[in-house]
Design a protein around this motif. Structure first.
Motif, PDB file in Angstrom:
ATOM      1  N   ALA A  86       0.831  -1.211   0.000  1.00 38.95           N
ATOM      2  CA  ALA A  86       0.000   0.000   0.000  1.00 38.95           C
ATOM      3  C   ALA A  86       0.864   1.260   0.000  1.00 38.95           C
ATOM      4  O   ALA A  86       0.561   2.219  -0.722  1.00 38.95           O
ATOM      5  CB  ALA A  86      -0.939  -0.008   1.207  1.00 38.95           C
ATOM      6  N   ALA A  87       1.929   1.272   0.784  1.00 40.28           N
ATOM      7  CA  ALA A  87       2.806   2.447   0.827  1.00 40.28           C
ATOM      8  C   ALA A  87       3.477   2.677  -0.527  1.00 40.28           C
ATOM      9  O   ALA A  87       3.571   3.818  -0.993  1.00 40.28           O
ATOM     10  CB  ALA A  87       3.855   2.284   1.926  1.00 40.28           C
ATOM     11  N   ALA A  88       3.927   1.607  -1.163  1.00 43.26           N
ATOM     12  CA  ALA A  88       4.558   1.742  -2.483  1.00 43.26           C
ATOM     13  C   ALA A  88       3.549   2.210  -3.518  1.00 43.26           C
ATOM     14  O   ALA A  88       3.836   3.108  -4.328  1.00 43.26           O
ATOM     15  CB  ALA A  88       5.170   0.406  -2.913  1.00 43.26           C
ATOM     16  N   TRP A  89       2.351   1.651  -3.499  1.00 37.79           N
ATOM     17  CA  TRP A  89       1.320   2.020  -4.461  1.00 37.79           C
ATOM     18  C   TRP A  89       0.928   3.492  -4.311  1.00 37.79           C
ATOM     19  O   TRP A  89       0.800   4.204  -5.295  1.00 37.79           O
ATOM     20  CB  TRP A  89       0.109   1.101  -4.296  1.00 37.79           C
ATOM     21  N   LEU A  90       0.752   3.926  -3.059  1.00 39.75           N
ATOM     22  CA  LEU A  90       0.369   5.319  -2.818  1.00 39.75           C
ATOM     23  C   LEU A  90       1.443   6.303  -3.263  1.00 39.75           C
ATOM     24  O   LEU A  90       1.136   7.423  -3.673  1.00 39.75           O
ATOM     25  CB  LEU A  90       0.051   5.535  -1.339  1.00 39.75           C
ATOM     26  N   SER A  91       2.712   5.887  -3.180  1.00 36.25           N
ATOM     27  CA  SER A  91       3.795   6.792  -3.579  1.00 36.25           C
ATOM     28  C   SER A  91       4.190   6.620  -5.045  1.00 36.25           C
ATOM     29  O   SER A  91       5.120   7.277  -5.510  1.00 36.25           O
ATOM     30  CB  SER A  91       5.010   6.583  -2.670  1.00 36.25           C
ATOM     31  N   GLY A  92       3.506   5.716  -5.761  1.00 40.05           N
ATOM     32  CA  GLY A  92       3.788   5.527  -7.181  1.00 40.05           C
ATOM     33  C   GLY A  92       4.994   4.662  -7.470  1.00 40.05           C
ATOM     34  O   GLY A  92       5.475   4.622  -8.606  1.00 40.05           O
TER      35      GLY A  92
END
Length: 159
Positions: free
Chosen positions: A34-40
């Motif tokens: 989720a953290a990676a996805w939110l930061s692109g």
């Protein structure tokens, strides 16, 4: 007739530091995704380190695909990597993954359909089955979903 009420969802309100290793791994991986996805950023490289650390890197691909299917079916509510407790959708995700690894496909599909539209549920379940078998091969077996969780902090008490 009197009752004592319904039990809490497994792991609700537990400290992440007290979770058994397989459950802690899934929470860590979901939060990293989720953290990676939110930061692109790319999600698979973000979730790989915990799997490598537990000698279960074969489970990373199916785990990434499973989380992507869950996030595609609804808004994924998970904690930040440093959040100290199990929050949001994490309990439902753990429950569905546990049933995929330990129970019948019918029960697993029912668990996924409780949180996802049918098409996403089928997709997530397929990836969760693959992930669960690869985790099992690495010696990582999720705890029974409605039994006594193996919590270190709550040892001796009913969870």
């Amino acid at each position: 007739m009197t009752t004592r009420g319904l039990p809490d969802w497994p792991w609700t309100g537990h400290d992440t530091a007290d979770l058994p290793l397989p459950e802690a791994l899934l929470i860590d991986v979901t939060r990293r995704w989720a953290a990676a996805w939110l930061s692109g950023r790319p999600t698979l490289p973000a979730i790989m380190p915990p799997f490598v650390a537990e000698d279960a890197s074969d489970a990373a691909g199916p785990a990434e695909a499973m989380i992507r299917a869950v996030a595609g079916g609804r808004s994924l509510r998970v904690g930040l990597p440093a959040t100290p407790q199990v929050v949001g959708d994490e309990t439902l995700l753990l429950l569905a993954c546990t049933i995929c690894q330990r129970a019948s496909r019918t029960e697993a599909l029912a668990a996924w359909c409780a949180i996802l539209p049918p098409q996403n549920a089928y997709c997530a379940m397929g990836h969760a089955l693959a992930m669960g078998s690869r985790l099992r091969l690495a010696g990582l077996v999720l705890s029974p979903p409605f039994g006594q969780p193996a919590c270190r902090a709550r040892a001796g008490r009913n969870c």
